[in-house]
Design a protein around this motif. Structure first.
Motif, short mmCIF file in Angstrom:
data_model
loop_
_atom_site.label_atom_id
_atom_site.label_comp_id
_atom_site.label_asym_id
_atom_site.label_seq_id
_atom_site.Cartn_x
_atom_site.Cartn_y
_atom_site.Cartn_z
N LYS A 210 13.81 39.86 -11.92
CA LYS A 210 15.23 40.19 -11.70
C LYS A 210 15.38 41.64 -11.20
O LYS A 210 14.48 42.46 -11.37
CB LYS A 210 16.01 40.05 -13.01
N LEU A 211 16.56 41.91 -10.65
CA LEU A 211 16.85 43.26 -10.17
C LEU A 211 17.48 44.06 -11.31
O LEU A 211 18.68 43.94 -11.58
CB LEU A 211 17.83 43.20 -8.98
N ARG B 80 17.99 45.24 0.47
CA ARG B 80 18.72 43.97 0.39
C ARG B 80 20.02 44.06 1.19
O ARG B 80 20.58 45.14 1.35
CB ARG B 80 19.08 43.65 -1.07
N THR C 120 17.24 49.38 -1.69
CA THR C 120 16.67 48.11 -2.15
C THR C 120 16.18 47.25 -0.99
O THR C 120 15.45 46.27 -1.20
CB THR C 120 17.71 47.27 -2.94
N ALA D 13 18.87 47.41 -12.72
CA ALA D 13 19.36 48.69 -12.21
C ALA D 13 19.89 49.51 -13.38
O ALA D 13 20.49 48.97 -14.30
CB ALA D 13 20.45 48.46 -11.19
N GLU E 38 15.27 49.74 -10.93
CA GLU E 38 14.81 50.05 -9.56
C GLU E 38 15.58 51.20 -8.95
O GLU E 38 15.12 51.87 -8.04
CB GLU E 38 14.91 48.80 -8.68
N TYR F 132 21.03 40.51 -10.43
CA TYR F 132 21.24 41.90 -10.88
C TYR F 132 21.54 41.98 -12.38
O TYR F 132 22.36 41.25 -12.91
CB TYR F 132 22.39 42.50 -10.05
#
Ligand code: SF4
Ligand code: SF4
Lengths: 436, 375
Positions: free
Chosen positions: A36-37, A182, A180, A39, A118, A57
């Motif tokens: 998973k992202l 993305r 990122t 943050a 990240e 996220y």
């Protein structure tokens, strides 16, 4: 004097709230494993903003985590000591010290290594908040983006502030895309924003129901219920959860199901509680004193609005105010407005704002007295508290301040707190319930 | 000449009262150096910074939490006790919540004609900050005009900018003299010049600075500075403290204080849009920790540069008790100074009313520790 005894029963949603909380902290822990992202976005920041990067996220939020560590005095002690060993002062924000310490030790409260995000996003409603994640990003060696959210004392919506915040949020989105790699999806942002708007609005509606006598909820329960409104406010699960809570609390009101069987007096609470000593609320029950809530639980992220006719209540959704939600800018405008209206943020501009809020709350929630925690672990929310105390006293509202620390046990004397509470009860002519 | 600076500091209230009587102008008190004073001065108003009195007090505790810094409590006590009864107004530029609390309690409990809360962006170098702040400054200017019932013209602003820039230029020139192997001016004298500049009419202060510069730059007799030190950290207007350091075989050659270099380091670069020019100056001035929250860490580049340029051999990091912004920055700064420049530091927690003797032993040991490094 006849004492009314109310029916009481545990809240069915309570367990679910606990699960949401625990699942959240576990999802942070497992983010890396699950691909998973993760943050580093603090709960005070624009939590929904990275949602446009993808459904995977997960924010790792400093305030809720710092508070949770505070609830485990032994681990908290280790953490604050680790922070102090790096040369940081003992009187700094306790949530920061708990979070940092856990990070420096590389130990996560729920097991395993300290999760690393990240990238990081933060803003500064108080100076500590501005510096908190600055160092987190540095320590983790990840890119970070700071946002400025102006605290202005005006009552009116300030177009300049909205525009300024929108500019920054727009720039932050571009920055996130860059760091990122993305592509940002505005549809996902809109969904997260709508979840935030609606769930925090419903949370305010739930809090409104506590104006009822007898109060259907007490602060102890609210501490469990309010968590999603802070940490998970952008999630669809939160919205669904609050819809359930609203229905259940409405039912309690309709059937006079009370938080406490005997409601001798109603208290308003101020500040973050000492998380390791929630026993003080149990103590208050011995007096039949129901603690109705605090600005911290109702309005840290609960959405309130000053209506044009001078009254106030749960905020109207942007769509209900005729705001367009088509472009990215529209959505960011709605988000900026939503944050600008948050009473807790407004109150941090000048103490008189919070004093006005408090006087209005005491009246609307039929509170008989106020209990304030002078939290040495949070210079931010201690802002103006002594002036607020004076304003309440001037209005003849019985009020006490007790000293402590939300998340550092070394700075609270339980005996002293209970002593203060006894003093408040005496002021209000309330005796302990014996044999009822 | 240094007596003029000392006199203003010692008799700041008398100075302001006399200025008022002489000019018929208004005097405002301000908290923190993020106030764009040029706009206030252009309105014919004398801005004076509210600083510590260093006297014990008990009045402020009824209004401010005891966990807030001693400076903000000391300032409030002076307001409540009527020491500043000649002020026509106060202005609170947004910086840290401690001093904002002072502004708020002062405006609530001390009768005043005028008060203004001025937001100052936290991230000065963000592209969105300037256009936003220029709008805030436009409102601020309009508010002053309404109060004084007099427009502030471009010409007024130009004159004011010129006076302020001149002041900055002299102070920088005098500071530059400290780069010398044998600095002709001490740290205490420099602090007096800057602190008095925050209290006096800059036009008059410029005359004193001009002659001070002449005096210092032509000074023949110069003594060995001993250990060259940098001081930095929280607000510190305690010239006696600097004198104490300098009496122990050291010279303070540079500082990063809001009562020092941070106050005057950069200039307003003239532009057609005056408010925009003023905004640029403040948004890009050397930051204090509360205005340095991004990953760029502007302070962590600026401070080592100062230390290097002025060849500091040690640093004294001053932190007012409970000063959150500096508490966050001091440990990493300590590390950077050591890692990048090999400069050891001494961290001193201060309470504005503590007697100076309390620090002497620690200062002496620190200087002693630095001694071998010089051999
Ligand atoms: S001081 Fe309080 S408001 Fe500020 S970051 Fe810490 S917990 Fe949050
Ligand atoms: S920056 Fe520090 S010394 Fe200055 S007013 Fe704020 S807390 Fe006090």
């Amino acid at each position: 004097m006849t004492i009314t005894k109310y029916q009481t029963k545990p809240l069915q949603c309570w367990q679910k709230a606990k699960e949401l909380r625990l699942n959240y902290f576990k999802s942070v822990m497992n983010a890396k494993r699950d691909g998973k992202l993760l943050a580093m976005v603090d709960s005070g920041s624009f939590l929904e903003l990275p949602a446009g990067l993808g459904d995977d996220y997960i924010p790792f939020e400093g305030h809720p985590y710092g508070a949770s560590v505070g609830g485990d005095p032994e681990f908290s002690q280790k953490c604050v000591e680790a922070t102090e060993a790096k040369g940081f002062a003992r009187d700094m924000c306790a949530y920061t010290r708990n979070f940092w310490g856990s990070m420096f030790l590389n130990e996560y409260l729920y097991g395993g290594e300290f999760p690393k995000g990240e990238f990081a996003i933060w803003r500064s409603a108080c100076e500590s908040e501005g510096k908190f994640y600055q160092l987190v990003a540095e320590h983790m060696g990840i890119p970070g983006y700071a946002l400025d959210f102006p605290l202005l004392p005006g009552q009116e919506k300030d177009e300049d502030v909205i525009e300024y915040v929108v500019d920054q949020l727009g720039a932050c989105i571009k920055w996130m895309e860059k760091v990122t790699g993305r592509k940002y999806d505005d549809e996902k942002l809109l969904k997260a924003a709508n979840n935030h708007f609606e769930s925090t609005r419903i949370w305010a509606e739930i809090c409104m129901l506590n104006q009822t006598i007898p109060a259907p909820l007490d602060q102890k329960t609210i501490y469990t219920l309010y968590f999603p409104s802070v940490a998970l406010r952008h999630m669809p699960e939160t919205l669904a959860f609050y819809k359930e809570v609203l229905a259940e609390v409405k039912d309690r009101v309709a059937n006079k199901i009370a938080a406490l069987p005997i409601e001798q007096c109603r208290l308003w609470d101020d500040g973050i509680p000492p998380w390791y000593f929630l026993g003080l609320y149990r103590y208050l029950e011995q007096y039949g004193a129901v603690v109705l809530g605090s600005q911290y639980t109702y309005a840290l992220h609960g959405a309130w609005e000053d209506y044009p006719d001078g009254s106030w209540g749960p905020a109207r959704l942007p769509q209900e105010r005729g705001m367009r939600m088509k472009t990215r800018e529209d959505i960011l405008r709605a988000i900026a407005l939503w944050y600008e209206e948050k009473p807790m943020i407004r109150a941090m501009a000048l103490p008189e704002i919070k004093s006005r809020q408090l006087l209005r709350i005491v009246q609307d929630w039929h509170a008989d007295g106020v209990m304030m925690h002078s939290n040495r672990g949070c210079p931010g929310l201690s802002f103006g508290q002594v002036e607020n105390y004076l304003a309440l006293q001037k209005s003849g509202i019985p009020t006490i301040i007790y000293e402590g620390n939300a998340a550092d046990k070394r700075e609270l004397s339980e005996a002293q707190v209970l002593d203060r509470i006894d003093g408040l009860m005496e002021q209000m002519g309330i005796r302990k319930l014996v044999g009822l | 000449m240094t007596t003029s600076f000392q006199n203003v500091i010692a008799d700041r209230h008398k100075y302001a009262r006399q200025w008022k009587a002489r000019t018929g102008g208004k005097v405002i008190g301000y908290f923190c150096t993020w106030l764009p004073e040029e706009i206030v001065y252009a309105a014919g108003i004398l801005p004076v910074r509210i600083l510590g009195s260093h006297e014990p007090q008990e009045m402020a505790e009824r209004h401010i939490s005891s966990m807030y810094c001693p400076l903000c409590r000391d300032c409030l006590a002076q307001g409540l006790s009527g020491k500043y009864d000649y002020l026509d107004g106060i202005i609170g530029p947004f910086s840290c919540l401690h001093i904002r609390q002072t502004f708020a309690s002062w405006k609530t409990h001390v009768p005043l004609e005028y008060s203004y809360y001025l937001y100052v962006p936290t991230i000065g170098h963000h592209a969105a900050a300037k256009p936003f702040w220029v709008k805030q400054l436009t409102k601020f200017k309009a508010s002053l005009e309404e109060w004084t019932k007099k427009p502030i013209t471009d010409d007024d602003l130009d004159k004011s900018i010129n006076v302020y820039n001149t002041n900055r230029r002299y102070l920088r020139q005098i500071y530059d003299l400290r780069k010398d192997d044998f600095p002709p001016v001490s740290g205490a004298e420099c602090m007096e010049m800057v602190v008095s500049s925050q209290l006096a009419d800059k036009a008059e202060h410029n005359v004193w600075l001009k002659s001070a510069y002449h005096e210092f730059s032509t000074k023949k007799e110069r003594k060995d500075p001993g250990i060259r030190l940098m001081i930095l950290g929280s607000e510190n207007d305690d010239t006696e403290f600097v004198r104490l350091i300098e009496s122990l075989g050291a010279t303070v050659v540079i500082d990063d204080h809001c009562t020092g270099s941070r106050y005057f380091w950069n200039y307003v670069m003239p532009k057609e849009d005056r408010l925009s020019a003023i905004a640029s100056r403040y948004l890009n001035r050397p930051a204090c920790p509360a205005k340095d929250i991004t990953q760029e860490r502007r302070r962590f580049k600026h401070i080592p540069k100062l230390a290097k340029d002025f060849r500091a051999q040690g640093a004294i990091l001053i932190q007012q008790k409970f000063c959150d912004p500096h508490e966050f920055d001091i440990p990493p700064i300590k590390e950077i100074l050591m890692k990048e420049l090999g400069i050891p530091s001494l961290h001193i927690e201060m309470d504005i009313v503590w007697p100076l003797g309390a620090y002497q032993t620690r200062l002496e040991s620190f200087l002693e520790m630095l001694q071998p490094a010089l051999v």
